[in-house]
Design a protein around this motif. Structure first.
Motif, mmCIF file in Angstrom:
data_model
loop_
_atom_site.group_PDB
_atom_site.id
_atom_site.type_symbol
_atom_site.label_atom_id
_atom_site.label_comp_id
_atom_site.label_asym_id
_atom_site.label_seq_id
_atom_site.Cartn_x
_atom_site.Cartn_y
_atom_site.Cartn_z
ATOM 1 N N GLU A 52 -8.917 72.646 57.912
ATOM 2 C CA GLU A 52 -8.524 74.038 58.100
ATOM 3 C C GLU A 52 -7.672 74.476 56.920
ATOM 4 O OE1 GLU A 52 -7.232 75.767 62.111
ATOM 5 O OE2 GLU A 52 -5.353 75.576 60.996
ATOM 6 N N GLU A 59 -11.071 87.199 50.935
ATOM 7 C CA GLU A 59 -12.241 87.528 51.747
ATOM 8 C C GLU A 59 -13.203 86.339 51.682
ATOM 9 O OE1 GLU A 59 -12.508 90.382 53.464
ATOM 10 O OE2 GLU A 59 -10.543 90.967 52.702
ATOM 11 N N ALA A 60 -14.127 86.257 52.619
ATOM 12 C CA ALA A 60 -15.088 85.150 52.646
ATOM 13 C C ALA A 60 -15.874 85.059 51.335
ATOM 14 C CB ALA A 60 -16.041 85.300 53.829
ATOM 15 N N ILE A 63 -14.345 82.865 48.463
ATOM 16 C CA ILE A 63 -14.059 81.456 48.761
ATOM 17 C C ILE A 63 -15.316 80.619 48.531
ATOM 18 C CG2 ILE A 63 -13.381 79.831 50.579
ATOM 19 C CD1 ILE A 63 -11.930 82.268 51.884
ATOM 20 N N ALA A 76 -10.610 79.416 45.778
ATOM 21 C CA ALA A 76 -10.537 80.826 46.143
ATOM 22 C C ALA A 76 -10.009 81.613 44.952
ATOM 23 C CB ALA A 76 -9.615 81.012 47.351
ATOM 24 N N ALA A 105 -19.231 75.520 57.851
ATOM 25 C CA ALA A 105 -17.928 76.172 57.682
ATOM 26 C C ALA A 105 -17.952 77.555 58.312
ATOM 27 C CB ALA A 105 -17.583 76.279 56.198
ATOM 28 N N SER A 106 -16.758 78.030 58.647
ATOM 29 C CA SER A 106 -16.600 79.399 59.135
ATOM 30 C C SER A 106 -15.301 79.957 58.568
ATOM 31 C CB SER A 106 -16.590 79.440 60.663
ATOM 32 O OG SER A 106 -15.430 78.813 61.167
ATOM 33 N N PHE A 107 -15.237 81.281 58.481
ATOM 34 C CA PHE A 107 -14.037 81.948 57.972
ATOM 35 C C PHE A 107 -13.769 83.156 58.843
ATOM 36 C CE2 PHE A 107 -11.833 84.947 55.110
ATOM 37 C CZ PHE A 107 -10.737 84.161 54.798
ATOM 38 N N SER A 108 -12.575 83.182 59.447
ATOM 39 C CA SER A 108 -12.211 84.279 60.331
ATOM 40 C C SER A 108 -10.701 84.448 60.337
ATOM 41 C CB SER A 108 -12.718 83.990 61.742
ATOM 42 O OG SER A 108 -12.368 85.022 62.625
ATOM 43 N N LEU A 112 -10.084 79.396 57.046
ATOM 44 C CA LEU A 112 -11.333 78.707 56.755
ATOM 45 C C LEU A 112 -11.350 77.405 57.541
ATOM 46 C CD1 LEU A 112 -13.908 78.166 54.970
ATOM 47 C CD2 LEU A 112 -12.336 76.986 53.403
ATOM 48 N N GLU A 113 -12.441 77.141 58.229
ATOM 49 C CA GLU A 113 -12.618 75.870 58.927
ATOM 50 C C GLU A 113 -13.892 75.212 58.406
ATOM 51 O OE1 GLU A 113 -10.751 76.077 63.307
ATOM 52 O OE2 GLU A 113 -12.476 77.409 63.009
ATOM 53 N N LEU A 131 -20.654 80.249 53.631
ATOM 54 C CA LEU A 131 -19.846 80.846 54.698
ATOM 55 C C LEU A 131 -20.645 81.983 55.319
ATOM 56 C CD1 LEU A 131 -16.352 81.038 52.969
ATOM 57 C CD2 LEU A 131 -17.108 79.412 54.682
#
Length: 132
Positions: A52, A59-60, A63, A76, A105-108, A112-113, A131
């Motif tokens: 994490e 922003e996504a 990254i 980033a 991966a996800s970004f919210s 970032l995870e 992403l």
């Protein structure tokens, strides 16, 4: 050292993983990079590792996540680039080749995870993780 085989017949040396985690979190550079680049935490569940990263300023689309052998490289940088802002980058070395595992991966909300499966195989190639 005790070895346990998981569902995909991968040897996982849990003593080595334990030592790796200890070294990572006790390394003074980890705290330094948390303050000067961006904060990273590593979590473990039964089925995956979760890296994490706190990237509130980005922003996504700004990254990049790259998997190389046993490393995750997260970078980033603001777009458009400006002279007063530099790329922020962190590298996490794992004790085994994670490029052979399924990685997503996800970004919210600035977080970032990166999910590294312990049981599902990946391509075995170094690659960028997209992403959503």
């Amino acid at each position: 050292m005790t070895k346990k085989k998981d569902d995909q017949n991968q040897d996982v040396d849990f003593d080595l993983v334990e030592k790796w985690l200890e070294n990572y979190f006790l390394d003074p550079l980890t705290s330094y990079y948390d303050q000067t680049q961006f904060q990273i935490d590593v979590y473990e569940t039964d089925k995956e590792w979760i890296v994490e990263a706190i990237l509130n300023e980005f922003e996504a689309s700004e990254i990049q996540v790259y998997i190389e052998e046993e490393k995750i490289i997260i970078s980033a940088s603001k777009y458009p680039p400006s002279p007063d802002q530099q790329t922020r980058i962190r590298t996490i070395d794992f004790p085994y080749k994670i490029n052979q595992q399924k990685v997503s991966a996800s970004f919210s909300n600035g977080i970032l995870e990166v999910f590294i499966s312990k049981t599902e195989k990946g391509s075995g190639k170094n690659r960028f993780i997209t992403l959503p």
